[in-house]
Scaffold this motif. Structure first.
Motif, PDB file in Angstrom:
ATOM      1  N   ALA A   1       0.806  -1.363   0.050  1.00 23.63           N
ATOM      2  CA  ALA A   1      -0.199   0.134  -0.150  1.00 23.63           C
ATOM      3  C   ALA A   1       1.038   1.322   0.037  1.00 23.63           C
ATOM      4  O   ALA A   1       0.487   2.267  -0.763  1.00 23.63           O
ATOM      5  CB  ALA A   1      -0.967   0.001   1.058  1.00 23.63           C
ATOM      6  N   VAL A   2       2.140   1.290   0.552  1.00 24.93           N
ATOM      7  CA  VAL A   2       2.840   2.343   0.758  1.00 24.93           C
ATOM      8  C   VAL A   2       3.535   2.564  -0.515  1.00 24.93           C
ATOM      9  O   VAL A   2       4.067   3.689  -0.686  1.00 24.93           O
ATOM     10  CB  VAL A   2       3.740   2.412   1.895  1.00 24.93           C
ATOM     11  CG1 VAL A   2       5.195   1.670   1.627  1.00 24.93           C
ATOM     12  CG2 VAL A   2       4.148   3.723   2.300  1.00 24.93           C
ATOM     13  N   MET A   3       3.716   1.521  -1.306  1.00 26.16           N
ATOM     14  CA  MET A   3       4.232   1.692  -2.757  1.00 26.16           C
ATOM     15  C   MET A   3       3.310   1.999  -3.912  1.00 26.16           C
ATOM     16  O   MET A   3       3.629   2.155  -4.946  1.00 26.16           O
ATOM     17  CB  MET A   3       5.091   0.566  -3.153  1.00 26.16           C
ATOM     18  CG  MET A   3       6.414   0.135  -1.993  1.00 26.16           C
ATOM     19  SD  MET A   3       7.368  -0.985  -2.871  1.00 26.16           S
ATOM     20  CE  MET A   3       6.353  -2.287  -2.654  1.00 26.16           C
ATOM     21  N   GLY A   4       2.006   2.379  -3.287  1.00 27.99           N
ATOM     22  CA  GLY A   4       0.959   2.897  -4.425  1.00 27.99           C
ATOM     23  C   GLY A   4       0.147   1.726  -5.012  1.00 27.99           C
ATOM     24  O   GLY A   4      -0.495   2.316  -6.240  1.00 27.99           O
TER      25      GLY A   4
ATOM     26  N   ARG B   1     -12.173   4.521   3.480  1.00 27.08           N
ATOM     27  CA  ARG B   1     -13.268   5.171   4.364  1.00 27.08           C
ATOM     28  C   ARG B   1     -12.378   5.324   5.799  1.00 27.08           C
ATOM     29  O   ARG B   1     -11.615   4.522   6.016  1.00 27.08           O
ATOM     30  CB  ARG B   1     -14.348   4.207   4.381  1.00 27.08           C
ATOM     31  CG  ARG B   1     -14.985   4.036   2.990  1.00 27.08           C
ATOM     32  CD  ARG B   1     -16.060   3.119   2.942  1.00 27.08           C
ATOM     33  NE  ARG B   1     -16.618   2.887   1.463  1.00 27.08           N
ATOM     34  CZ  ARG B   1     -17.651   2.096   1.059  1.00 27.08           C
ATOM     35  NH1 ARG B   1     -18.246   1.386   2.102  1.00 27.08           N
ATOM     36  NH2 ARG B   1     -17.839   2.080  -0.113  1.00 27.08           N
ATOM     37  N   PRO B   2     -13.247   6.159   6.461  1.00 23.25           N
ATOM     38  CA  PRO B   2     -12.602   6.291   7.902  1.00 23.25           C
ATOM     39  C   PRO B   2     -12.445   5.197   8.648  1.00 23.25           C
ATOM     40  O   PRO B   2     -11.422   5.118   9.371  1.00 23.25           O
ATOM     41  CB  PRO B   2     -13.537   7.306   8.572  1.00 23.25           C
ATOM     42  CG  PRO B   2     -14.041   8.130   7.366  1.00 23.25           C
ATOM     43  CD  PRO B   2     -14.199   7.391   6.199  1.00 23.25           C
ATOM     44  N   LYS B   3     -13.573   4.202   8.668  1.00 23.39           N
ATOM     45  CA  LYS B   3     -13.308   3.150   9.151  1.00 23.39           C
ATOM     46  C   LYS B   3     -12.295   2.009   8.882  1.00 23.39           C
ATOM     47  O   LYS B   3     -11.687   1.240   9.714  1.00 23.39           O
ATOM     48  CB  LYS B   3     -14.764   2.202   9.161  1.00 23.39           C
ATOM     49  CG  LYS B   3     -14.848   1.692   7.726  1.00 23.39           C
ATOM     50  CD  LYS B   3     -16.410   0.895   7.808  1.00 23.39           C
ATOM     51  CE  LYS B   3     -16.676   0.383   6.313  1.00 23.39           C
ATOM     52  NZ  LYS B   3     -15.678  -0.680   5.672  1.00 23.39           N
ATOM     53  N   ASP B   4     -11.570   2.475   7.968  1.00 25.88           N
ATOM     54  CA  ASP B   4     -10.603   1.605   7.429  1.00 25.88           C
ATOM     55  C   ASP B   4      -8.982   1.911   8.087  1.00 25.88           C
ATOM     56  O   ASP B   4      -8.013   1.348   7.518  1.00 25.88           O
ATOM     57  CB  ASP B   4     -10.250   1.498   5.837  1.00 25.88           C
ATOM     58  CG  ASP B   4     -11.495   1.110   5.177  1.00 25.88           C
ATOM     59  OD1 ASP B   4     -12.077   0.088   5.619  1.00 25.88           O
ATOM     60  OD2 ASP B   4     -12.135   1.675   4.157  1.00 25.88           O
TER      61      ASP B   4
ATOM     62  N   SER C   1      -2.438  -3.354  11.436  1.00 25.01           N
ATOM     63  CA  SER C   1      -3.749  -3.786  11.176  1.00 25.01           C
ATOM     64  C   SER C   1      -4.427  -2.849  10.494  1.00 25.01           C
ATOM     65  O   SER C   1      -5.694  -3.322  10.103  1.00 25.01           O
ATOM     66  CB  SER C   1      -4.283  -3.650  12.741  1.00 25.01           C
ATOM     67  OG  SER C   1      -4.496  -2.391  13.125  1.00 25.01           O
ATOM     68  N   ASP C   2      -4.145  -1.670   9.798  1.00 16.02           N
ATOM     69  CA  ASP C   2      -4.935  -0.823   8.922  1.00 16.02           C
ATOM     70  C   ASP C   2      -4.011  -0.536   7.889  1.00 16.02           C
ATOM     71  O   ASP C   2      -3.754   0.475   7.708  1.00 16.02           O
ATOM     72  CB  ASP C   2      -5.583   0.491   9.673  1.00 16.02           C
ATOM     73  CG  ASP C   2      -4.467   1.167  10.180  1.00 16.02           C
ATOM     74  OD1 ASP C   2      -3.484   0.688  10.576  1.00 16.02           O
ATOM     75  OD2 ASP C   2      -4.544   2.393  10.480  1.00 16.02           O
ATOM     76  N   PRO C   3      -3.948  -1.431   6.805  1.00 16.31           N
ATOM     77  CA  PRO C   3      -3.267  -1.109   5.690  1.00 16.31           C
ATOM     78  C   PRO C   3      -3.582   0.038   4.909  1.00 16.31           C
ATOM     79  O   PRO C   3      -2.695   0.538   4.119  1.00 16.31           O
ATOM     80  CB  PRO C   3      -3.460  -2.666   4.858  1.00 16.31           C
ATOM     81  CG  PRO C   3      -3.670  -3.591   6.074  1.00 16.31           C
ATOM     82  CD  PRO C   3      -4.239  -2.749   6.854  1.00 16.31           C
ATOM     83  N   ALA C   4      -4.978   0.266   4.893  1.00 13.06           N
ATOM     84  CA  ALA C   4      -5.333   1.275   4.203  1.00 13.06           C
ATOM     85  C   ALA C   4      -4.667   2.645   4.439  1.00 13.06           C
ATOM     86  O   ALA C   4      -4.445   3.678   3.730  1.00 13.06           O
ATOM     87  CB  ALA C   4      -6.811   1.658   4.477  1.00 13.06           C
ATOM     88  N   ARG C   5      -4.152   2.872   5.850  1.00 14.56           N
ATOM     89  CA  ARG C   5      -3.530   4.127   6.256  1.00 14.56           C
ATOM     90  C   ARG C   5      -2.078   4.336   5.385  1.00 14.56           C
ATOM     91  O   ARG C   5      -1.880   5.523   5.075  1.00 14.56           O
ATOM     92  CB  ARG C   5      -3.194   4.142   7.753  1.00 14.56           C
ATOM     93  CG  ARG C   5      -2.520   4.922   8.352  1.00 14.56           C
ATOM     94  CD  ARG C   5      -2.502   5.114   9.748  1.00 14.56           C
ATOM     95  NE  ARG C   5      -2.079   3.819  10.471  1.00 14.56           N
ATOM     96  CZ  ARG C   5      -1.042   3.460  10.754  1.00 14.56           C
ATOM     97  NH1 ARG C   5       0.083   4.215  10.595  1.00 14.56           N
ATOM     98  NH2 ARG C   5      -0.772   2.169  11.452  1.00 14.56           N
TER      99      ARG C   5
END
Length: 412
Positions: free
Chosen positions: A60-63, A256-259, A312-316
């Motif tokens: 995720a941090v790599m786009g 989303r915020p919950k992610d 625990s939240d890869p979306a971040r």
């Protein structure tokens, strides 16, 4: 004995990684790997790859698409391209891949053995056993299509492989550290959504079944089958491994915020605002580096230094460099390139004995954790809206093209 580290549900997505992103993933993946090995060693890098939460956050941090199974293919591919030229320096070799590349794994491992003195035949046997266990001993309905085997000069390895079932994917993580058996509880983790009944002959509780099957092959007969069936008895109570965290990757593309664990995001943003100007004097001399790049670096720093519970939240982590599908926003190419430049400069200097720049990245991560409890700021939604508004100025790009300047869409 290895233990499962958790599980995750992964939506299966098609499509390819565009060249402009794949090239950057290669460079960022390589420099993050160098930083981890520099600080913590090769064994720790293997442990990170074997952790499903970290692996998803790394992609995720790599786009890449933060919630998608496509992260597996793209991360393994990026590491193979980025680490192969560094194999002599780092002692890390990435073999295999998707489809036809997976079938070349034994030959690639034999070549690694010839270069390093490792037993290539034994490594190839391990590769085949891992694939056989996850395709035959774990009958969960997922057909394997990707097999990545990462091995170090001292013979330690991690395997990341993935199978598909309709629109779902399951990722399997193996780690050689502590591995005592290929057929009894060998997985470091199995990711994916449970679909119907799963026959897992690698479970410790299946030891009797495995033994009985061998006996049945020798002594086939109805009386024997009836006796074995009667002797099974009730299953044992759940083990600790069944109570480990379960990461559910949703179908929706948008973040989303919950992610997102908001306090962690606020801590990173606050650290970038407060720590950046004071601690990054030399770092900020890299041409073009500004406050937005420091915010991205705060999340990259966590990928390098964070402990397992923080993923625990890869979306971040998609909030560092966005996503190729424009979720949460288009990839800010200017920021991405500045992140790579800063990290590469820091790693290069650290190799020469100057730890200041790489140490500054580490301090940024430490500051973010200290500020988490009291930090406040824009909501996740507001942060994303602002990033999209500024996307054009950051060189935003997605699979749909470059982001237009504000108002350009309406004008056109």
């Amino acid at each position: 004995m290895t233990r499962r580290a958790g599980s995750a549900d992964l939506p299966l997505h098609g499509g390819r990684v565009p060249a402009w992103l794949g090239q950057r993933m290669t460079r960022l993946g390589a420099v993050i790997t160098q930083a981890i090995v520099h600080h913590y060693g090769r064994d720790e890098f293997l442990r990170r790859l074997a952790h499903p939460f970290w692996f998803q956050s790394f992609g995720a941090v790599m786009g890449m698409d933060w919630h998608s199974s496509g992260i597996t293919t793209s991360v393994v591919g990026a590491l193979k391209r980025g680490l192969t030229p560094l194999a002599g320096e780092l002692g890390i070799h990435v073999c295999g891949g998707r489809g036809r590349h997976s079938r070349k794994t034994p030959d690639e491992l034999a070549a690694v053995g010839a270069r390093t003195g490792l037993d290539g035949s034994a490594l190839a046997r391990s590769s085949r056993l891992v694939a056989k266990v996850d395709s035959a001993a774990v009958q969960d309905g997922f057909d394997l299509y990707l097999h990545g085997f990462i091995v170090t000069d001292d013979g330690k390895w991690v395997v990341v492989q993935q199978g598909m079932n309709g629109r779902l994917a399951r990722r399997y993580h193996w780690l050689s550290e502590g591995l005592e058996s290929f057929v009894e509880a060998p997985h470091n983790a199995i990711d994916g959504k449970a679909v119907g009944e799963i026959l897992n002959l690698t479970d410790r509780r299946a030891a009797g079944s495995r033994s009985s099957q061998l006996e049945l092959l020798r002594d086939w007969g109805p009386d024997r089958i009836v006796r074995e069936y009667s002797a099974l008895g009730p299953p044992p109570p759940p083990s600790d491994q069944q109570l480990l965290p379960h990461l559910i990757m949703p179908e929706h593309h948008d973040v989303r915020p919950k992610d997102v664990v908001a306090r962690r995001l606020q801590g990173a943003l606050a650290a970038a605002a407060e720590q950046g100007p004071s601690d990054f004097a030399e770092l900020m001399l890299v041409p073009g580096v500004g406050a937005r790049t420091v915010r991205a670096l705060a999340l990259v720093a966590e990928v390098v230094h964070g402990t397992p519970c923080r993923f625990s939240d890869p979306a971040r982590f998609s909030l560092a460099h966005g996503g190729k599908d424009r979720h949460p926003y288009s990839v800010p190419l200017k920021v991405y390139d500045e992140t790579i430049a800063v990290m590469k400069s820091a790693v290069d200097k650290a190799r020469l004995g100057n730890e200041e720049k790489l140490g500054a990245v580490r301090r940024l991560d430490a500051q973010a954790r200290r500020l988490e409890r009291g930090a406040a700021g824009a909501s996740v939604d507001a942060f994303i809206v602002e990033e999209r508004r500024l996307s054009h100025s950051y060189g935003g790009r997605s699979v749909f093209g470059l982001e237009p300047a504000p108002g350009a869409e309406q004008a056109g």
